[in-house]
Design a protein around this motif. Structure first.
Motif, mmCIF file in Angstrom:
data_model
loop_
_atom_site.group_PDB
_atom_site.id
_atom_site.type_symbol
_atom_site.label_atom_id
_atom_site.label_comp_id
_atom_site.label_asym_id
_atom_site.label_seq_id
_atom_site.Cartn_x
_atom_site.Cartn_y
_atom_site.Cartn_z
ATOM 1 N N LYS A 1 0.326 -1.443 -0.051
ATOM 2 C CA LYS A 1 -0.048 0.028 0.040
ATOM 3 C C LYS A 1 0.683 1.350 0.157
ATOM 4 O O LYS A 1 0.862 1.926 -0.483
ATOM 5 C CB LYS A 1 -0.864 -0.082 1.376
ATOM 6 C CG LYS A 1 -1.974 0.801 0.742
ATOM 7 C CD LYS A 1 -3.134 0.932 2.327
ATOM 8 C CE LYS A 1 -4.143 2.162 2.354
ATOM 9 N NZ LYS A 1 -4.934 2.480 3.547
ATOM 10 N N SER B 1 3.531 1.699 -1.053
ATOM 11 C CA SER B 1 4.988 1.991 -2.456
ATOM 12 C C SER B 1 3.983 1.617 -3.304
ATOM 13 O O SER B 1 4.506 1.794 -4.845
ATOM 14 C CB SER B 1 6.073 0.626 -2.375
ATOM 15 O OG SER B 1 4.703 -0.591 -2.446
ATOM 16 N N ASP B 2 2.169 1.720 -3.243
ATOM 17 C CA ASP B 2 1.430 1.794 -4.791
ATOM 18 C C ASP B 2 2.477 0.072 -6.042
ATOM 19 O O ASP B 2 2.370 0.688 -6.384
ATOM 20 C CB ASP B 2 1.618 2.781 -5.309
ATOM 21 C CG ASP B 2 0.557 2.812 -6.636
ATOM 22 O OD1 ASP B 2 -1.258 2.203 -6.006
ATOM 23 O OD2 ASP B 2 0.319 3.661 -7.455
ATOM 24 N N THR B 3 2.381 -1.015 -4.575
ATOM 25 C CA THR B 3 2.494 -1.929 -5.286
ATOM 26 C C THR B 3 1.730 -2.838 -5.814
ATOM 27 O O THR B 3 1.386 -2.766 -4.019
ATOM 28 C CB THR B 3 3.543 -2.826 -4.953
ATOM 29 O OG1 THR B 3 4.905 -1.794 -4.846
ATOM 30 C CG2 THR B 3 4.187 -4.228 -6.205
ATOM 31 N N THR B 4 1.423 -3.396 -6.750
ATOM 32 C CA THR B 4 0.014 -4.476 -6.642
ATOM 33 C C THR B 4 0.615 -5.883 -5.436
ATOM 34 O O THR B 4 2.133 -6.459 -6.510
ATOM 35 C CB THR B 4 -0.295 -4.380 -7.930
ATOM 36 O OG1 THR B 4 -1.069 -3.911 -8.737
ATOM 37 C CG2 THR B 4 -1.409 -6.090 -8.464
ATOM 38 N N SER C 1 -6.975 -2.245 0.131
ATOM 39 C CA SER C 1 -6.956 -1.454 -0.001
ATOM 40 C C SER C 1 -6.937 -1.958 -1.933
ATOM 41 O O SER C 1 -6.587 -2.818 -2.662
ATOM 42 C CB SER C 1 -4.799 -1.199 -0.194
ATOM 43 O OG SER C 1 -4.263 -2.115 -0.726
ATOM 44 N N GLU C 2 -6.803 -0.883 -2.585
ATOM 45 C CA GLU C 2 -7.004 -0.828 -3.883
ATOM 46 C C GLU C 2 -5.409 -1.156 -4.866
ATOM 47 O O GLU C 2 -5.720 -2.416 -5.942
ATOM 48 C CB GLU C 2 -7.000 0.122 -4.627
ATOM 49 C CG GLU C 2 -5.899 0.829 -4.569
ATOM 50 C CD GLU C 2 -6.385 2.513 -5.045
ATOM 51 O OE1 GLU C 2 -4.926 3.218 -5.447
ATOM 52 O OE2 GLU C 2 -6.797 2.857 -5.704
ATOM 53 N N GLN C 3 -4.970 -2.135 -3.651
ATOM 54 C CA GLN C 3 -3.911 -1.987 -4.139
ATOM 55 C C GLN C 3 -3.806 -3.860 -3.924
ATOM 56 O O GLN C 3 -2.535 -4.675 -4.422
ATOM 57 C CB GLN C 3 -2.541 -2.014 -3.607
ATOM 58 C CG GLN C 3 -1.984 -0.836 -3.931
ATOM 59 C CD GLN C 3 -2.745 0.684 -3.262
ATOM 60 O OE1 GLN C 3 -3.166 0.322 -1.734
ATOM 61 N NE2 GLN C 3 -2.664 1.852 -3.681
ATOM 62 N N LYS D 1 -1.059 0.926 -14.114
ATOM 63 C CA LYS D 1 -1.511 0.106 -12.619
ATOM 64 C C LYS D 1 -3.467 0.334 -12.545
ATOM 65 O O LYS D 1 -3.993 -0.862 -12.574
ATOM 66 C CB LYS D 1 -1.420 1.060 -11.538
ATOM 67 C CG LYS D 1 -0.260 0.612 -11.356
ATOM 68 C CD LYS D 1 1.530 0.958 -10.273
ATOM 69 C CE LYS D 1 2.526 1.245 -9.828
ATOM 70 N NZ LYS D 1 2.797 1.786 -8.591
ATOM 71 N N ASP D 2 -4.172 1.706 -13.120
ATOM 72 C CA ASP D 2 -5.248 1.515 -12.603
ATOM 73 C C ASP D 2 -6.333 0.480 -13.128
ATOM 74 O O ASP D 2 -6.966 -0.234 -13.212
ATOM 75 C CB ASP D 2 -5.798 3.078 -12.814
ATOM 76 C CG ASP D 2 -5.783 3.824 -12.060
ATOM 77 O OD1 ASP D 2 -4.831 3.518 -10.634
ATOM 78 O OD2 ASP D 2 -5.380 5.108 -12.357
ATOM 79 N N ARG E 1 -5.689 -3.413 -12.070
ATOM 80 C CA ARG E 1 -6.232 -3.740 -10.840
ATOM 81 C C ARG E 1 -7.820 -3.664 -11.030
ATOM 82 O O ARG E 1 -8.874 -3.782 -10.147
ATOM 83 C CB ARG E 1 -5.460 -2.867 -9.745
ATOM 84 C CG ARG E 1 -4.110 -2.792 -9.438
ATOM 85 C CD ARG E 1 -4.144 -1.702 -8.631
ATOM 86 N NE ARG E 1 -2.504 -1.208 -8.251
ATOM 87 C CZ ARG E 1 -1.914 -0.502 -7.401
ATOM 88 N NH1 ARG E 1 -2.121 1.034 -7.245
ATOM 89 N NH2 ARG E 1 -0.653 -0.571 -7.393
#
Length: 385
Positions: A111, A113-116, A133-135, A325-326, A329
């Motif tokens: 989360k 680092s915005d890593t999936t 979270s979205e990740q 990423k968007d 995901r």
């Protein structure tokens, strides 16, 4: 740490073709490769690689470059290990892990680092609950799901009074709370919850207490060596003759050979089972055995296989560009996964909405005898997505 590029070379070796890829997608495997859970980590990776092999060595036309870290099932090392993959190796996607304590730290790092992150096992409810979270995505289960399904089964059998027993740790509490939820919604009553420190296996005082309480059934969550000893001690005490023992599926997954005769007839609930006998599962099992020297896949291999499927769905939508990423995901969250366990979609929180099977131990198999709960969604308590 080891890294390995899978792609055109593998495709050529397999006699298949793969489209040229502009840039490899970097996948960080943070799994247990030593210690108690090493076999689970190996099965997860085997499943992931099997799906990749079936696609000719690429996902959505992209080569996959693997970076591997042994997480040692040690939460104290989790942040450092995650940052090796995220910061040093700059992976596009994280896949891990088995131990819930490690996975909680891994989710935090993803989360920040915005890593999936794709979780192929750890069942901590919070991962797709209060910490969603979205990740973060999961291709396995929550601890609540098998327990809840077994609670409904127990009530359906007419049991009115139950005792739960587990180690005093998060996974055990979540699983037994799930059973209580399902059982009491159907009119049953959990009269006592028994526990002992992890990983102690001195069960006799608790078995004596169960005998005194005289419940209609006992629900338990143990795994590994603890599961082996509990099942054997329960049978040796004679309780199994009058008080049925029920469990989350991890009680008997990977432990049947050691449990021997004591396990025969036990009922458990899980999102995978032996004997599903569907074209999808039969093909998966045949391919797995062919790829890994005759070995039979287990629930961990299925979860790794489906992690690769989920990533492939995201990459296909993003036209192979993991940097989008968007798009990646959203496609993962919207995907229908054609799993050997049966097709499933993810909840908004990122956890599988899936059938939970009722299994009975017959010989060396956890044989499916029915569906305990159809398309069961975890309540994702605290998730604000």
């Amino acid at each position: 740490m080891r890294k390995l590029l899978i792609g055109a070379a593998l495709a050529a070796a397999l006699g298949t073709s793969a489209a040229p890829a502009a840039a490899a997608v970097k996948v960080g495997l943070m799994l247990p490769y030593s210690g108690t859970y090493a076999a689970l980590g190996e099965a997860i990776e085997n499943g992931f690689r099997l799906y990749l092999q079936e696609q000719g060595g690429t996902l959505a036309g992209q080569d996959i470059e693997f970076f591997k870290v042994d997480d040692e099932s040690d939460p104290s090392k989790a942040s450092e290990n995650a940052n090796r993959l995220i910061r040093r190796d700059q992976v596009d996607v994280l896949v891990g892990t088995v131990h819930s304590g490690v996975a909680l730290a891994l989710a935090k790092a993803a989360k920040e680092s915005d890593t999936t992150l794709i979780i192929p096992n750890a069942g901590a409810d919070a991962l797709t609950g209060s910490l969603c979270s979205e990740q973060v995505f999961r291709t396995s289960f929550t601890n609540w799901q098998p327990g809840f399904a077994m609670g409904a089964v127990a009530a359906g059998k007419g049991y009115k009074k139950a005792v739960t027993i587990t180690w005093n740790y998060a996974a055990g509490k979540e699983a037994t709370d799930g059973f209580k939820d399902g059982f009491e919604r159907k009119g049953g009553k959990v009269v006592k919850h028994l526990s002992l420190p992890f990983p102690k296996v001195e069960f006799q005082p608790l078995l004596t207490e169960i005998a005194a309480l005289e419940p209609d059934a006992v629900f338990t969550f143990f795994a590994g060596g603890g599961a082996v000893k509990f099942v054997q001690d329960y049978a040796a005490s004679g309780l199994g003759k009058t008080i049925p023992l029920l469990g989350s599926g991890f009680l008997t997954d990977g432990t049947l050979k050691a449990q021997g005769e004591a396990a025969q007839g036990l009922l458990t609930t899980l999102h995978y089972a032996d004997g599903l006998d569907t074209p999808r599962d039969n093909a998966f099992r045949a391919h797995y055995a062919q790829a890994y020297g005759g070995a039979q896949p287990d629930v961990y291999a299925v979860q790794g296989y489906d992690a690769a499927q989920l990533l492939a769905a995201g990459l296909a939508a993003a036209q192979g560009d993991a940097g989008r990423k968007d798009v990646l995901r959203q496609a993962m969250r919207d995907a229908t996964i054609d799993s050997p366990r049966g097709a499933f979609k993810l909840s908004k929180a990122g956890n599988p909405v899936q059938d939970i099977y009722l299994r009975e131990v017959r010989g060396d198999r956890n044989q499916v005898v029915g569906v305990a709960s159809k398309a069961l969604a975890d309540p994702a308590r605290g998730c604000r997505l």
